[in-house]
Motif scaffolding. Structure first.
Motif, PDB file in Angstrom:
ATOM      1  N   LEU A 249      20.947  28.785   6.278  1.00 49.34           N
ATOM      2  CA  LEU A 249      22.206  29.411   5.872  1.00 49.34           C
ATOM      3  C   LEU A 249      21.912  30.669   5.059  1.00 49.34           C
ATOM      4  O   LEU A 249      21.165  30.631   4.077  1.00 49.34           O
ATOM      5  CB  LEU A 249      23.029  28.431   5.040  1.00 49.34           C
ATOM      6  N   THR A 250      22.485  31.791   5.461  1.00 49.41           N
ATOM      7  CA  THR A 250      22.254  33.056   4.762  1.00 49.41           C
ATOM      8  C   THR A 250      23.387  33.329   3.783  1.00 49.41           C
ATOM      9  O   THR A 250      24.463  32.722   3.851  1.00 49.41           O
ATOM     10  CB  THR A 250      22.156  34.226   5.749  1.00 49.41           C
ATOM     11  N   ILE A 251      23.119  34.267   2.904  1.00 53.89           N
ATOM     12  CA  ILE A 251      24.148  34.660   1.939  1.00 53.89           C
ATOM     13  C   ILE A 251      25.382  35.197   2.670  1.00 53.89           C
ATOM     14  O   ILE A 251      26.517  34.945   2.269  1.00 53.89           O
ATOM     15  CB  ILE A 251      23.593  35.725   0.970  1.00 53.89           C
ATOM     16  N   GLY A 252      25.151  35.909   3.748  1.00 55.12           N
ATOM     17  CA  GLY A 252      26.270  36.448   4.522  1.00 55.12           C
ATOM     18  C   GLY A 252      27.149  35.370   5.131  1.00 55.12           C
ATOM     19  O   GLY A 252      28.325  35.608   5.432  1.00 55.12           O
ATOM     20  N   ASP A 253      26.603  34.175   5.331  1.00 53.07           N
ATOM     21  CA  ASP A 253      27.395  33.068   5.885  1.00 53.07           C
ATOM     22  C   ASP A 253      28.372  32.485   4.872  1.00 53.07           C
ATOM     23  O   ASP A 253      29.345  31.820   5.251  1.00 53.07           O
ATOM     24  CB  ASP A 253      26.468  31.942   6.363  1.00 53.07           C
ATOM     25  N   LEU A 254      28.123  32.726   3.596  1.00 50.90           N
ATOM     26  CA  LEU A 254      28.909  32.088   2.539  1.00 50.90           C
ATOM     27  C   LEU A 254      30.195  32.867   2.273  1.00 50.90           C
ATOM     28  O   LEU A 254      30.335  33.595   1.295  1.00 50.90           O
ATOM     29  CB  LEU A 254      28.073  31.962   1.258  1.00 50.90           C
ATOM     30  N   THR A 255      31.136  32.700   3.166  1.00 52.65           N
ATOM     31  CA  THR A 255      32.429  33.360   3.014  1.00 52.65           C
ATOM     32  C   THR A 255      33.332  32.533   2.104  1.00 52.65           C
ATOM     33  O   THR A 255      33.052  31.359   1.806  1.00 52.65           O
ATOM     34  CB  THR A 255      33.102  33.506   4.382  1.00 52.65           C
ATOM     35  N   GLY A 256      34.424  33.130   1.690  1.00 50.61           N
ATOM     36  CA  GLY A 256      35.384  32.420   0.863  1.00 50.61           C
ATOM     37  C   GLY A 256      35.893  31.146   1.517  1.00 50.61           C
ATOM     38  O   GLY A 256      35.887  30.082   0.886  1.00 50.61           O
ATOM     39  N   PRO A 257      36.331  31.198   2.773  1.00 47.30           N
ATOM     40  CA  PRO A 257      36.823  29.977   3.423  1.00 47.30           C
ATOM     41  C   PRO A 257      35.761  28.877   3.522  1.00 47.30           C
ATOM     42  O   PRO A 257      36.064  27.699   3.331  1.00 47.30           O
ATOM     43  CB  PRO A 257      37.240  30.473   4.810  1.00 47.30           C
ATOM     44  N   LEU A 258      34.496  29.253   3.815  1.00 48.39           N
ATOM     45  CA  LEU A 258      33.450  28.246   3.921  1.00 48.39           C
ATOM     46  C   LEU A 258      33.199  27.588   2.570  1.00 48.39           C
ATOM     47  O   LEU A 258      33.081  26.364   2.461  1.00 48.39           O
ATOM     48  CB  LEU A 258      32.161  28.870   4.450  1.00 48.39           C
ATOM     49  N   LEU A 259      33.116  28.399   1.520  1.00 53.14           N
ATOM     50  CA  LEU A 259      32.888  27.848   0.183  1.00 53.14           C
ATOM     51  C   LEU A 259      34.072  26.999  -0.282  1.00 53.14           C
ATOM     52  O   LEU A 259      33.893  25.985  -0.942  1.00 53.14           O
ATOM     53  CB  LEU A 259      32.631  28.987  -0.810  1.00 53.14           C
ATOM     54  N   ARG A 260      35.274  27.423   0.086  1.00 48.79           N
ATOM     55  CA  ARG A 260      36.453  26.645  -0.291  1.00 48.79           C
ATOM     56  C   ARG A 260      36.392  25.239   0.311  1.00 48.79           C
ATOM     57  O   ARG A 260      36.670  24.243  -0.354  1.00 48.79           O
ATOM     58  CB  ARG A 260      37.712  27.382   0.156  1.00 48.79           C
ATOM     59  N   GLN A 261      35.992  25.173   1.589  1.00 51.66           N
ATOM     60  CA  GLN A 261      35.893  23.870   2.247  1.00 51.66           C
ATOM     61  C   GLN A 261      34.722  23.058   1.691  1.00 51.66           C
ATOM     62  O   GLN A 261      34.813  21.845   1.524  1.00 51.66           O
ATOM     63  CB  GLN A 261      35.737  24.054   3.760  1.00 51.66           C
ATOM     64  N   ALA A 262      33.615  23.743   1.398  1.00 51.20           N
ATOM     65  CA  ALA A 262      32.454  23.054   0.835  1.00 51.20           C
ATOM     66  C   ALA A 262      32.790  22.452  -0.526  1.00 51.20           C
ATOM     67  O   ALA A 262      32.403  21.319  -0.832  1.00 51.20           O
ATOM     68  CB  ALA A 262      31.281  24.023   0.713  1.00 51.20           C
ATOM     69  N   PHE A 263      33.514  23.198  -1.348  1.00 54.57           N
ATOM     70  CA  PHE A 263      33.897  22.681  -2.666  1.00 54.57           C
ATOM     71  C   PHE A 263      34.912  21.554  -2.542  1.00 54.57           C
ATOM     72  O   PHE A 263      34.923  20.630  -3.362  1.00 54.57           O
ATOM     73  CB  PHE A 263      34.447  23.811  -3.546  1.00 54.57           C
TER      74      PHE A 263
END
Length: 359
Positions: A63-77
């Motif tokens: 997983l790259t830094i560029g993959d860490l979008t707001g929607p992805l992090l929101r779901q991960a959290f």
């Protein structure tokens, strides 16, 4: 931070998140956080990253830094928060926010996506001292009167540990980090030097009664293990003479509560910390200022210290006491007025207690 170049295009390769995390943790070490703090950073970053990778259907190392979008992090959290307390989620959010702030400062990302992730709001923390006005005295008296049930009882050590916590308000980690040389000064003017959160040092006064207990404990320790103590030795040790650990301290305090019959007066989720809260609450009740409490407890923010003032404020008690309805109840029950000395004879009040109304 060095960025690798792609061998085909000579352009920067996508930065892997795991590599960025390690760089961030290295950068954080210059602020001299404790090993426990660094471990907590690493755990929060990697755990949320695992959730993000699972959602993205890839391995965390890919997983790259560029993959860490707001929607992805929101779901991960959201997944991370499922079985965790709000305080744990907030701590992880703060860690990730600091991580992305670091990446922005290093020009590795264009912006911080963490504002897209909602963070929980925690209710104001209320102190949880030992319940019951006489509980500290009852606890210490029980330990002084006799040994608690144990395979190898050591009453002098137990009494010293409980008294130290009640009279200094030290955190568990601070107590466990003390060495014999942490206590210094002439008899009757001793002080204990404490290394608190963030490596901040403070010096707390130790009055003669506590000084006597500590010295008595150290005397029994020399006899118990037939050894000469060095100034750099841990102050608190277990029954084998090894430095007391967190689990051992909690067990010791829990057993002392049970020995004294006050375990039911300890708020859920507190053990050693209840002693710290008792220390601070009594300071506030006896008129200590918020600044004095802040310095003695080693708080970084005055807000934390203010909570003890808020829950014990004399002005609040006086305002409630002024309620005119109390005047009626005092007359009906024979209770003394605030300006009248309390009945200390043990006799019943002269005014009869009211009978329940009949239908």
């Amino acid at each position: 931070m060095s960025v690798a170049l792609d061998s085909q295009t000579n352009h920067p390769s996508p930065l892997r998140t795991t590599e960025a995390i390690e760089e961030y943790l290295i950068a954080r070490r210059t602020a001299k956080p404790s090993p426990h703090t660094i471990a907590a950073y690493r755990r929060d970053l990697n755990t949320v990253l695992d959730h993000a990778a699972h959602i993205h259907r890839t391995d965390p190392t890919a997983l790259t830094i560029g993959d860490l979008t707001g929607p992805l992090l929101r779901q991960a959290f959201a997944d991370f928060a499922t079985d965790r307390a709000a305080s744990s989620v907030l701590r992880a959010w703060s860690t990730w926010n600091g991580f992305f702030s670091f990446l922005v400062s290093e020009n590795l990302v264009n912006g911080n996506p963490m504002p897209a992730v909602s963070r929980p709001r925690l209710p104001a923390r209320q102190p949880k001292p030992l319940m019951g006005e006489d509980t500290p005295e009852r606890l210490l008296q029980a330990l002084a009167d006799g040994c608690r049930k144990a395979r190898d009882p050591w009453p002098q050590r137990d009494l010293a540990v409980l008294a130290l916590a009640l009279l200094t308000g030290l955190r568990s980690a601070e107590m466990l980090s003390l060495t014999i040389e942490s206590f210094s000064g002439r008899p009757g003017e001793r002080r204990v030097r404490v290394i608190g959160k963030g490596g901040k040092t403070r010096s707390l006064p130790v009055e003669t009664p506590l000084e006597i207990l500590i010295d008595a404990y150290l005397d029994t320790r020399r006899t118990r293990f037939a050894t000469t103590l060095k100034s750099t030795d841990a102050l608190l040790v277990d029954n084998r003479g090894n430095p007391l650990q967190r689990g051992g301290l909690q067990y010791l305090v829990r057993q002392c509560y049970r020995h004294a019959g006050v375990y039911d007066r300890v708020a859920q989720g507190t053990l050693v910390h209840a002693l710290r809260h008792t220390f601070a609450t009594r300071l506030a009740e006896d008129g200590a200022s918020v600044t004095e409490i802040m310095r003695l407890l080693g708080h970084a923010s005055i807000t934390s210290s203010q909570s003890y003032i808020d829950v014990t404020a004399q002005a609040q008690r006086e305002a409630a006491r002024a309620n005119r309805t109390y005047g009626v109840l005092r007359r009906l029950t024979g209770a003394p007025t605030p300006d009248t000395p309390h009945n200390t004879t043990g006799e019943a009040p002269t005014t009869p207690r009211p009978h329940p109304p009949t239908n």
